[in-house]
Motif scaffolding. Sequence first.
Motif, PDB file in Angstrom:
ATOM      1  N   GLY A   1      40.633 -16.828 -25.144  1.00 24.18           N
ATOM      2  CA  GLY A   1      40.054 -16.453 -25.746  1.00 24.18           C
ATOM      3  C   GLY A   1      40.376 -16.281 -27.385  1.00 24.18           C
ATOM      4  O   GLY A   1      40.328 -15.893 -28.472  1.00 24.18           O
ATOM      5  N   ALA A   2      40.845 -17.480 -27.765  1.00 25.28           N
ATOM      6  CA  ALA A   2      41.876 -17.708 -28.834  1.00 25.28           C
ATOM      7  C   ALA A   2      40.394 -17.795 -30.550  1.00 25.28           C
ATOM      8  O   ALA A   2      40.750 -17.137 -31.537  1.00 25.28           O
ATOM      9  N   PHE A   3      39.423 -18.101 -29.980  1.00 22.76           N
ATOM     10  CA  PHE A   3      37.806 -18.121 -30.439  1.00 22.76           C
ATOM     11  C   PHE A   3      37.206 -16.933 -30.723  1.00 22.76           C
ATOM     12  O   PHE A   3      37.253 -16.422 -31.542  1.00 22.76           O
ATOM     13  N   THR A   4      37.319 -15.933 -29.775  1.00 20.67           N
ATOM     14  CA  THR A   4      37.249 -14.411 -29.538  1.00 20.67           C
ATOM     15  C   THR A   4      38.032 -13.422 -30.267  1.00 20.67           C
ATOM     16  O   THR A   4      37.471 -13.308 -31.244  1.00 20.67           O
ATOM     17  N   LEU A   5      39.532 -13.701 -30.657  1.00 18.40           N
ATOM     18  CA  LEU A   5      39.815 -13.586 -31.585  1.00 18.40           C
ATOM     19  C   LEU A   5      39.409 -13.761 -32.996  1.00 18.40           C
ATOM     20  O   LEU A   5      39.543 -12.640 -33.408  1.00 18.40           O
ATOM     21  N   ALA A   6      39.606 -15.360 -33.480  1.00 16.90           N
ATOM     22  CA  ALA A   6      38.916 -15.424 -34.730  1.00 16.90           C
ATOM     23  C   ALA A   6      38.063 -14.224 -34.850  1.00 16.90           C
ATOM     24  O   ALA A   6      37.780 -13.939 -35.910  1.00 16.90           O
ATOM     25  N   LEU A   7      36.427 -14.716 -34.570  1.00 15.20           N
ATOM     26  CA  LEU A   7      35.394 -13.972 -34.345  1.00 15.20           C
ATOM     27  C   LEU A   7      35.844 -12.097 -35.044  1.00 15.20           C
ATOM     28  O   LEU A   7      35.411 -11.900 -35.331  1.00 15.20           O
ATOM     29  N   ALA A   8      36.790 -11.471 -33.769  1.00 12.62           N
ATOM     30  CA  ALA A   8      37.111 -10.161 -34.519  1.00 12.62           C
ATOM     31  C   ALA A   8      37.355  -9.971 -35.680  1.00 12.62           C
ATOM     32  O   ALA A   8      37.357  -9.341 -36.584  1.00 12.62           O
ATOM     33  N   ASP A   9      38.238 -10.903 -35.890  1.00 14.21           N
ATOM     34  CA  ASP A   9      39.093 -11.221 -37.213  1.00 14.21           C
ATOM     35  C   ASP A   9      38.134 -11.285 -38.364  1.00 14.21           C
ATOM     36  O   ASP A   9      37.972 -10.213 -39.619  1.00 14.21           O
ATOM     37  N   LEU A  10      37.125 -12.403 -38.073  1.00 12.94           N
ATOM     38  CA  LEU A  10      36.167 -12.652 -39.210  1.00 12.94           C
ATOM     39  C   LEU A  10      35.228 -11.431 -39.282  1.00 12.94           C
ATOM     40  O   LEU A  10      34.598 -10.905 -40.300  1.00 12.94           O
ATOM     41  N   LEU A  11      34.555 -10.898 -39.026  1.00 15.88           N
ATOM     42  CA  LEU A  11      33.518  -9.889 -38.598  1.00 15.88           C
ATOM     43  C   LEU A  11      34.346  -8.471 -38.266  1.00 15.88           C
ATOM     44  O   LEU A  11      32.931  -8.114 -38.341  1.00 15.88           O
ATOM     45  N   GLY A  12      35.392  -8.223 -37.693  1.00 13.98           N
ATOM     46  CA  GLY A  12      35.271  -6.788 -38.414  1.00 13.98           C
ATOM     47  C   GLY A  12      35.247  -5.692 -37.534  1.00 13.98           C
ATOM     48  O   GLY A  12      34.707  -6.259 -36.617  1.00 13.98           O
ATOM     49  N   PRO A  13      35.226  -4.525 -37.861  1.00 11.66           N
ATOM     50  CA  PRO A  13      35.482  -3.116 -36.906  1.00 11.66           C
ATOM     51  C   PRO A  13      33.982  -2.907 -36.656  1.00 11.66           C
ATOM     52  O   PRO A  13      33.521  -2.400 -35.631  1.00 11.66           O
ATOM     53  N   THR A  14      32.990  -3.809 -37.354  1.00 17.00           N
ATOM     54  CA  THR A  14      31.161  -2.860 -37.155  1.00 17.00           C
ATOM     55  C   THR A  14      30.645  -3.299 -36.655  1.00 17.00           C
ATOM     56  O   THR A  14      29.557  -3.869 -36.465  1.00 17.00           O
ATOM     57  N   ALA A  15      31.287  -4.668 -35.817  1.00 19.94           N
ATOM     58  CA  ALA A  15      30.923  -6.004 -35.031  1.00 19.94           C
ATOM     59  C   ALA A  15      30.760  -5.134 -34.052  1.00 19.94           C
ATOM     60  O   ALA A  15      31.389  -4.593 -33.077  1.00 19.94           O
ATOM     61  N   ARG A  16      30.183  -5.810 -32.872  1.00 21.12           N
ATOM     62  CA  ARG A  16      30.152  -6.223 -30.978  1.00 21.12           C
ATOM     63  C   ARG A  16      30.140  -7.769 -30.604  1.00 21.12           C
ATOM     64  O   ARG A  16      29.095  -7.861 -31.284  1.00 21.12           O
ATOM     65  N   ILE A  17      31.152  -7.628 -30.043  1.00 21.42           N
ATOM     66  CA  ILE A  17      31.460  -9.455 -29.629  1.00 21.42           C
ATOM     67  C   ILE A  17      31.030  -9.000 -27.868  1.00 21.42           C
ATOM     68  O   ILE A  17      31.258  -7.834 -27.303  1.00 21.42           O
ATOM     69  N   TYR A  18      30.047 -10.216 -26.954  1.00 20.80           N
ATOM     70  CA  TYR A  18      30.399 -10.163 -26.069  1.00 20.80           C
ATOM     71  C   TYR A  18      31.039 -11.207 -25.784  1.00 20.80           C
ATOM     72  O   TYR A  18      30.650 -12.309 -26.200  1.00 20.80           O
ATOM     73  N   SER A  19      31.744 -11.423 -24.421  1.00 19.79           N
ATOM     74  CA  SER A  19      32.778 -12.598 -24.895  1.00 19.79           C
ATOM     75  C   SER A  19      32.800 -12.194 -22.822  1.00 19.79           C
ATOM     76  O   SER A  19      32.690 -12.099 -22.011  1.00 19.79           O
ATOM     77  N   ILE A  20      31.880 -14.103 -22.913  1.00 24.72           N
ATOM     78  CA  ILE A  20      31.656 -14.601 -20.994  1.00 24.72           C
ATOM     79  C   ILE A  20      32.323 -15.886 -21.436  1.00 24.72           C
ATOM     80  O   ILE A  20      32.484 -17.196 -21.955  1.00 24.72           O
ATOM     81  N   ASP A  21      32.684 -15.196 -19.959  1.00 23.28           N
ATOM     82  CA  ASP A  21      33.838 -16.368 -18.895  1.00 23.28           C
ATOM     83  C   ASP A  21      33.568 -16.036 -17.387  1.00 23.28           C
ATOM     84  O   ASP A  21      33.743 -15.039 -17.192  1.00 23.28           O
TER      85      ASP A  21
ATOM     86  N   ALA B   1      45.081  -8.678 -25.580  1.00 23.01           N
ATOM     87  CA  ALA B   1      45.050  -9.342 -26.719  1.00 23.01           C
ATOM     88  C   ALA B   1      44.691  -8.267 -28.360  1.00 23.01           C
ATOM     89  O   ALA B   1      44.600  -8.258 -29.346  1.00 23.01           O
ATOM     90  N   LEU B   2      43.115  -8.691 -27.569  1.00 19.34           N
ATOM     91  CA  LEU B   2      42.301  -8.215 -28.292  1.00 19.34           C
ATOM     92  C   LEU B   2      42.865  -6.358 -28.872  1.00 19.34           C
ATOM     93  O   LEU B   2      42.161  -6.101 -30.212  1.00 19.34           O
ATOM     94  N   HIS B   3      42.961  -5.667 -27.665  1.00 19.24           N
ATOM     95  CA  HIS B   3      43.580  -4.185 -28.429  1.00 19.24           C
ATOM     96  C   HIS B   3      44.524  -4.625 -28.999  1.00 19.24           C
ATOM     97  O   HIS B   3      44.213  -3.243 -29.437  1.00 19.24           O
ATOM     98  N   GLU B   4      45.273  -4.875 -28.679  1.00 13.93           N
ATOM     99  CA  GLU B   4      46.484  -4.819 -29.198  1.00 13.93           C
ATOM    100  C   GLU B   4      46.681  -5.455 -30.738  1.00 13.93           C
ATOM    101  O   GLU B   4      47.237  -4.865 -31.511  1.00 13.93           O
ATOM    102  N   HIS B   5      45.321  -6.404 -30.977  1.00 17.08           N
ATOM    103  CA  HIS B   5      45.165  -6.952 -32.408  1.00 17.08           C
ATOM    104  C   HIS B   5      44.200  -6.360 -33.506  1.00 17.08           C
ATOM    105  O   HIS B   5      44.179  -6.910 -34.765  1.00 17.08           O
ATOM    106  N   PHE B   6      42.869  -5.794 -32.206  1.00 15.89           N
ATOM    107  CA  PHE B   6      41.969  -5.888 -33.305  1.00 15.89           C
ATOM    108  C   PHE B   6      40.941  -4.932 -32.694  1.00 15.89           C
ATOM    109  O   PHE B   6      40.582  -4.945 -31.907  1.00 15.89           O
ATOM    110  N   PRO B   7      41.894  -4.158 -32.342  1.00 15.02           N
ATOM    111  CA  PRO B   7      41.796  -1.873 -30.751  1.00 15.02           C
ATOM    112  C   PRO B   7      40.314  -1.372 -32.119  1.00 15.02           C
ATOM    113  O   PRO B   7      39.984  -1.041 -31.180  1.00 15.02           O
ATOM    114  N   THR B   8      40.212  -2.017 -33.462  1.00 13.24           N
ATOM    115  CA  THR B   8      38.457  -1.517 -33.710  1.00 13.24           C
ATOM    116  C   THR B   8      37.301  -2.223 -33.355  1.00 13.24           C
ATOM    117  O   THR B   8      35.761  -1.712 -33.702  1.00 13.24           O
ATOM    118  N   VAL B   9      37.664  -3.383 -33.463  1.00 14.57           N
ATOM    119  CA  VAL B   9      36.494  -4.312 -32.552  1.00 14.57           C
ATOM    120  C   VAL B   9      35.907  -4.393 -31.268  1.00 14.57           C
ATOM    121  O   VAL B   9      36.792  -3.740 -29.839  1.00 14.57           O
TER     122      VAL B   9
END
Length: 191
Positions: free
Chosen positions: A43-63, A75-83
Motif C-alpha cells: 500500500g505505499a502508493f495507495t497511501l500516497a494516493l489517499a494523501d493526494l486525493l483527500g477525504p472526497t476520494a474513493r480508492i479501489y485497492s486491488i491486490d 495503515a490507511l485507517h490510522e493515517h487517512f481515516p476519512t478516505v
Amino acid sequence: MLLQKKLQNERGQRMNHNDHVRLLRKGVVGPGGVWADLGSGWGAFTLALADLLGPTARIYSIDKERASLRQQEQALHEHFPTVEVAYQATDFTRHLDLPPLDGVVMANSLHYVRKKDDLLQRVRGYLRPGGRLLLVEYNADRGNFWAPYPLSYRTWEALARQNGFAHTTLLERAPSRYLNEIYSALSIRPD
C-alpha cells in the motif's frame, strides 16, 4: 507502521511516504475522484494516493494478497481515516468489476505482466474519457527476479500509444537499487 516502511534505493537512501507522493503528485490534478491502485501490495502508493486525493476520494485497492490488503487497511485507517477505500483481493490482470475511474495507479505492478497489451486495453476501458493512468516502473527493458518484465520510459511511450493512450509524459525519476532507476509517467485516455 506501514507509513514508515521504507524501500532502499541504490544510494543507500530510503524511499518513504514523501517520495511516493512526489512520484504521483504531478499526475493527480486535484482532490477527490474515483481511482484504483492495481497491484497495490502493502500500500505505499495507495497511501500516497489517499494523501493526494483527500477525504472526497474513493480508492479501489486491488491486490491478490489478502495479508497485504489487511496491512494497508490498518495503515490507511490510522493515517487517512476519512478516505474511502474499497479492498479487492483479486488478480488485477483479470477483469475487474469497477465503476468508471478518474485514474489508475500501477506502481511496480506492470513489470510482473509478460504480455501487457490485453491488460492495458482493459485498464483503458476502466477509465473515463480523459482518465489518467499513472505508471511507476523501473527504467529498464531487461528484468531480474524481482521485476521480471520492466519497461523503460521510452518503451512505455510506445506501448501506451499502441494501446490507445495519449499525452504520455515523464513525471519524475528516482534512483533505485533494483535496476538502477525508477520513474513515474502519466498517460491519458483520450476523450
